[in-house]
Motif scaffolding. Structure first.
Motif, PDB file in Angstrom:
ATOM      1  N   TYR A   1       0.831  -1.211   0.000  1.00 34.72           N
ATOM      2  CA  TYR A   1       0.000   0.000   0.000  1.00 34.72           C
ATOM      3  C   TYR A   1       0.861   1.255   0.000  1.00 34.72           C
ATOM      4  N   GLY A   2       1.977   1.187   0.730  1.00 32.20           N
ATOM      5  CA  GLY A   2       2.870   2.335   0.806  1.00 32.20           C
ATOM      6  C   GLY A   2       4.110   1.998   1.603  1.00 32.20           C
ATOM      7  N   VAL A   3       5.096   2.903   1.572  1.00 29.42           N
ATOM      8  CA  VAL A   3       6.326   2.718   2.334  1.00 29.42           C
ATOM      9  C   VAL A   3       6.650   3.984   3.111  1.00 29.42           C
ATOM     10  N   SER A   4       7.279   3.788   4.248  1.00 31.65           N
ATOM     11  CA  SER A   4       7.797   4.899   5.044  1.00 31.65           C
ATOM     12  C   SER A   4       9.315   4.871   4.956  1.00 31.65           C
ATOM     13  N   LEU A   5       9.877   5.886   4.313  1.00 33.33           N
ATOM     14  CA  LEU A   5      11.334   5.957   4.195  1.00 33.33           C
ATOM     15  C   LEU A   5      11.968   6.276   5.540  1.00 33.33           C
ATOM     16  N   THR A   6      11.295   7.078   6.338  1.00 37.81           N
ATOM     17  CA  THR A   6      11.840   7.449   7.645  1.00 37.81           C
ATOM     18  C   THR A   6      11.887   6.246   8.588  1.00 37.81           C
ATOM     19  N   GLU A   7      10.907   5.354   8.472  1.00 40.09           N
ATOM     20  CA  GLU A   7      10.873   4.157   9.309  1.00 40.09           C
ATOM     21  C   GLU A   7      11.557   2.970   8.648  1.00 40.09           C
TER      22      GLU A   7
ATOM     23  N   LEU B   1      12.159  -2.432   4.598  1.00 43.27           N
ATOM     24  CA  LEU B   1      12.653  -2.237   3.232  1.00 43.27           C
ATOM     25  C   LEU B   1      13.961  -2.985   3.008  1.00 43.27           C
ATOM     26  N   ALA B   2      14.747  -3.132   4.070  1.00 40.15           N
ATOM     27  CA  ALA B   2      16.030  -3.832   3.968  1.00 40.15           C
ATOM     28  C   ALA B   2      15.864  -5.319   3.683  1.00 40.15           C
ATOM     29  N   ALA B   3      14.638  -5.858   3.826  1.00 41.02           N
ATOM     30  CA  ALA B   3      14.404  -7.276   3.579  1.00 41.02           C
ATOM     31  C   ALA B   3      14.400  -7.602   2.091  1.00 41.02           C
ATOM     32  N   PHE B   4      14.391  -6.579   1.235  1.00 43.13           N
ATOM     33  CA  PHE B   4      14.297  -6.798  -0.205  1.00 43.13           C
ATOM     34  C   PHE B   4      15.658  -6.608  -0.878  1.00 43.13           C
TER      35      PHE B   4
ATOM     36  N   LEU C   1      16.856   8.074  -0.544  1.00 41.29           N
ATOM     37  CA  LEU C   1      16.356   6.714  -0.697  1.00 41.29           C
ATOM     38  C   LEU C   1      17.409   5.696  -0.273  1.00 41.29           C
ATOM     39  N   PRO C   2      16.979   4.564   0.277  1.00 40.77           N
ATOM     40  CA  PRO C   2      17.917   3.502   0.649  1.00 40.77           C
ATOM     41  C   PRO C   2      18.692   2.990  -0.568  1.00 40.77           C
TER      42      PRO C   2
END
Length: 253
Positions: free
Chosen positions: A177-183, A227-230, A244-245
């Motif tokens: 649905y969405g991503v939080s870059l800060t989290e 996000l690091a799981a991808f 961005l990561p």
């Protein structure tokens, strides 16, 4: 998008979220706030919703039939369609003939399904959106069984989860649905589908997240993965510069 499709999308959004924000819906549908405001006024007069400051909420009068759910999903497929196609084309480059892949549900994944269905690969999914993508596919398609959710065009539940645990994949392609870059976290709205996502990710060698830039800094009900799981996050290039990561792969719109 015509008025009837906007109305279906609005009612579906209220069903999922409880309350919708007028400005957010205007961005999601790529139209003006004035147009959405008129849509909300019309739906309120029809007894389908209740307007509140800055948006609208359900009043119990907007129950969806199966037909409405199907139309709402078709209209959602057209939102940021070019961006979704660009992301799908880039993500598909990871897959080699003979690979087994898991495809998540959602309109960000469906264009990837259309590409891979023309390839000599094995696809496992719980989304019925793929069934209409290609009439004579080259791919072998395995559809998970379970409890059917017509609102999201998916099968979920214990049966689907148990069946999915039996498979191993070279690649898992996930939507959100969405991503939080800060989290550093990705979100979804439905816990039943997130259980399927997580199993698919666990059983895959490589994991990819697909989204367009409208989903950046957009939080949903349930945070299901970091996000690091991808291995890679495929996303269209945002209009404004963002931090961005390192695993983000930006795709030109």
């Amino acid at each position: 998008m015509i008025a009837s499709e906007r109305s279906l999308y609005i009612l579906r959004a209220i069903h999922e979220r409880g309350v919708i924000n007028l400005k957010e819906v205007a961005v999601e549908l790529g139209t003006s706030e004035a147009t959405i405001r008129r849509d909300l006024e019309k739906l309120e007069r029809a007894g389908k919703l209740t307007r509140v400051q800055g948006g609208a909420t359900s009043n119990g009068g907007g129950e969806e039939s199966g037909d409405m759910s199907e139309l709402a999903m078709r209209s959602k497929m057209q939102i940021n369609h070019a961006e979704k196609l660009a992301v799908a084309a880039e993500a598909a480059k990871n897959v080699q003939d003979g690979d087994t892949v898991f495809l998540d549900c959602g309109t960000s994944i469906a264009p990837l399904g259309a590409i891979l269905m023309r390839r000599k690969v094995r696809i496992v999914t719980y989304s019925t959106l793929l069934l209409s993508q290609v009439k004579m596919p080259k791919a072998e398609l395995v559809m998970l069984g379970g409890a059917y959710d017509p609102h999201h065009s998916i099968f979920t539940g214990t049966m689907a989860e148990q069946m999915l645990r039996s498979f191993r994949f070279e690649h898992a392609f996930i939507g959100c649905y969405g991503v939080s870059l800060t989290e550093g976290k990705c979100y979804d709205l439905d816990m039943a589908s997130t259980n399927i996502k997580l199993i698919g990710m666990e059983n895959a060698v490589h994991r990819y997240l697909l989204l367009d830039d409208s989903k950046l800094e957009k939080r949903g009900f349930y945070g299901f993965a970091d996000l690091a799981a991808f291995d890679q996050v495929y996303c269209t290039r945002p209009q404004q510069p963002m931090d961005l990561p390192g695993n983000f792969a930006l795709v030109q719109k």
